[in-house]
Design an enzyme around this catalytic site. Sequence first.
Site, mmCIF file in Angstrom:
data_model
loop_
_atom_site.group_PDB
_atom_site.id
_atom_site.type_symbol
_atom_site.label_atom_id
_atom_site.label_comp_id
_atom_site.label_asym_id
_atom_site.label_seq_id
_atom_site.Cartn_x
_atom_site.Cartn_y
_atom_site.Cartn_z
ATOM 1 N N GLY A 11 37.041 47.588 43.626
ATOM 2 C CA GLY A 11 35.683 48.108 43.401
ATOM 3 C C GLY A 11 34.662 47.057 43.833
ATOM 4 O O GLY A 11 34.795 45.887 43.484
ATOM 5 N N ARG A 72 40.729 50.248 47.959
ATOM 6 C CA ARG A 72 41.867 50.001 47.072
ATOM 7 C C ARG A 72 43.094 50.316 47.925
ATOM 8 O O ARG A 72 43.112 51.312 48.654
ATOM 9 C CB ARG A 72 41.800 50.908 45.846
ATOM 10 C CG ARG A 72 40.508 50.652 45.018
ATOM 11 C CD ARG A 72 40.643 51.189 43.617
ATOM 12 N NE ARG A 72 39.355 51.267 42.928
ATOM 13 C CZ ARG A 72 38.854 50.285 42.170
ATOM 14 N NH1 ARG A 72 39.494 49.168 42.024
ATOM 15 N NH2 ARG A 72 37.699 50.462 41.555
ATOM 16 N N ASP A 103 41.479 41.679 39.549
ATOM 17 C CA ASP A 103 42.863 41.371 39.220
ATOM 18 C C ASP A 103 43.870 41.886 40.258
ATOM 19 O O ASP A 103 44.745 41.156 40.724
ATOM 20 C CB ASP A 103 43.128 42.030 37.857
ATOM 21 C CG ASP A 103 44.355 41.495 37.197
ATOM 22 O OD1 ASP A 103 44.243 40.447 36.545
ATOM 23 O OD2 ASP A 103 45.420 42.119 37.355
ATOM 24 N N THR A 127 33.773 41.514 40.524
ATOM 25 C CA THR A 127 33.856 42.814 39.853
ATOM 26 C C THR A 127 32.764 42.863 38.793
ATOM 27 O O THR A 127 32.455 41.835 38.180
ATOM 28 C CB THR A 127 35.230 43.052 39.167
ATOM 29 O OG1 THR A 127 35.117 44.149 38.239
ATOM 30 C CG2 THR A 127 35.717 41.847 38.382
ATOM 31 N N ASP A 129 33.036 44.266 36.035
ATOM 32 C CA ASP A 129 33.618 44.436 34.695
ATOM 33 C C ASP A 129 33.703 43.152 33.864
ATOM 34 O O ASP A 129 33.896 43.212 32.653
ATOM 35 C CB ASP A 129 35.026 45.032 34.807
ATOM 36 C CG ASP A 129 34.985 46.507 35.162
ATOM 37 O OD1 ASP A 129 33.894 47.027 35.401
ATOM 38 O OD2 ASP A 129 36.065 47.140 35.198
ATOM 39 N N ASP A 131 36.140 41.016 33.730
ATOM 40 C CA ASP A 131 37.425 41.125 33.037
ATOM 41 C C ASP A 131 38.506 40.233 33.643
ATOM 42 O O ASP A 131 39.686 40.581 33.621
ATOM 43 C CB ASP A 131 37.891 42.598 33.066
ATOM 44 C CG ASP A 131 38.090 43.106 34.482
ATOM 45 O OD1 ASP A 131 37.682 42.431 35.442
ATOM 46 O OD2 ASP A 131 38.682 44.196 34.630
ATOM 47 N N ARG A 173 36.659 49.407 32.516
ATOM 48 C CA ARG A 173 37.922 50.129 32.299
ATOM 49 C C ARG A 173 38.741 49.533 31.164
ATOM 50 O O ARG A 173 39.234 50.236 30.308
ATOM 51 C CB ARG A 173 38.716 50.095 33.601
ATOM 52 C CG ARG A 173 39.472 51.339 33.862
ATOM 53 C CD ARG A 173 40.104 51.390 35.202
ATOM 54 N NE ARG A 173 39.873 50.208 36.032
ATOM 55 C CZ ARG A 173 39.969 50.224 37.349
ATOM 56 N NH1 ARG A 173 40.237 51.344 37.960
ATOM 57 N NH2 ARG A 173 39.801 49.119 38.052
HETATM 58 O O1 F6P Z 1 35.506 47.861 39.728
HETATM 59 C C1 F6P Z 1 35.615 48.159 38.407
HETATM 60 C C2 F6P Z 1 35.136 49.556 38.166
HETATM 61 O O2 F6P Z 1 33.772 49.628 38.442
HETATM 62 C C3 F6P Z 1 35.431 50.029 36.760
HETATM 63 O O3 F6P Z 1 34.468 49.669 35.829
HETATM 64 C C4 F6P Z 1 35.535 51.518 36.949
HETATM 65 O O4 F6P Z 1 36.346 52.096 35.974
HETATM 66 C C5 F6P Z 1 36.159 51.631 38.297
HETATM 67 O O5 F6P Z 1 35.804 50.462 38.998
HETATM 68 C C6 F6P Z 1 35.769 52.849 39.088
HETATM 69 O O6 F6P Z 1 36.469 52.829 40.283
HETATM 70 P P1 F6P Z 1 36.250 53.817 41.502
HETATM 71 O O7 F6P Z 1 34.954 53.453 42.147
HETATM 72 O O8 F6P Z 1 37.397 53.555 42.393
HETATM 73 O O9 F6P Z 1 36.216 55.180 40.916
#
Ligand code: F6P
Length: 322
Positions: A11, A72, A103, A127, A129, A131, A173
């Site tokens: 992300g 991803r 991660d 990120t 998050d 995290d 998440r």
């Molecule tokens: O990168 C982390 C994040 O923003 C999370 O907080 C969220 O759950 C996820 O990515 C959403 O991912 P995507 O954009 O692939 O739906």
Amino acid sequence: MKKIAVLTSGGDSPGMNAAVRAVVRKAIYNDIEVYGIYQGYQGLLDDDIHKLELGSVGDTIQRGGTFLYSARCPQFKEASVRKRGIENLHKHGIEGLVVVGGDGSYRGAQRISEETKDIKTIGIPGTIDNDINGTDFTIGFDTALNTIIESVDKIRDTASSHARTFIVEVMGRDCGDLALWAGLSVGAETILVPEAHTDIKDIAEKIEKGIKRGKKHSIVMVAEGCMTGQECADELMKYINVDARVSVLGHIQRGGSPSGADRVLASRLGGYAVELLMEGETGKGVGIKNNKLTATPFEDIFNKDDHKFNTDIYELAKELSI
Ligand code: F6P
């Protein structure tokens, strides 16, 4: 070290461009050639690898997103697939790889450094998050936090006009940091995070108590990793009859021009990643702890839970929202 490459993965987060810029400029400053790998690990597999010059990163420090694009790439977990990526790095004579991501992105970098000793890898935490172990802050967290604050301040205006309770769902998440820091910053009545249990009945009682003493609105901040905003609202309505609305902030949190704090963090971490490669370091993620640059082996980042949930902030937020 004569040639390195950089990619952004997972992300995206505001400040990724600033990190790439720092990697590119620090490397060129030290007479190292830099290659940009477009589309994250997918681009590595597809040989979407192009030389970057000083000017390639001009006018990028203030831009959200990532000009290298991100993706991803779950298939990179397979050794046979990774082999193709490693061959592409060898083809370009790349000796060092900087991965900006979370991660999952670090795991790809760790495998590369284990599977080929002639390619060194360093991770930069990118990120929203917040995290990742081995750092107090990830690149993008501060900007996302400010985006949430700005949005909730606006929600508060209409909540107040209509005397409503708003359930605001924010990203995160597996980590409640965005909800926690934003919750304290906007004066939320309640903060729901995956790291701490909160009884919905208690929230209902708190909101009711507030209404009785003349409060015009309430904000409940929910981290998506805990429950959805809608689930929270449905549960809440079992106990109280308030005019509630759910607001899911969604991907707006991932965009925007990076804050000053994120630009500084990204620049420091990008420069440090290159320094580590020049010193022959590998298999580590850079970070910042107590305002000092750190490098932590990927193994520890994955296994040691040193990015603790800040219970002091959580308790303080509770005390300030009675
Ligand atoms: O990168 C982390 C994040 O923003 C999370 O907080 C969220 O759950 C996820 O990515 C959403 O991912 P995507 O954009 O692939 O739906």
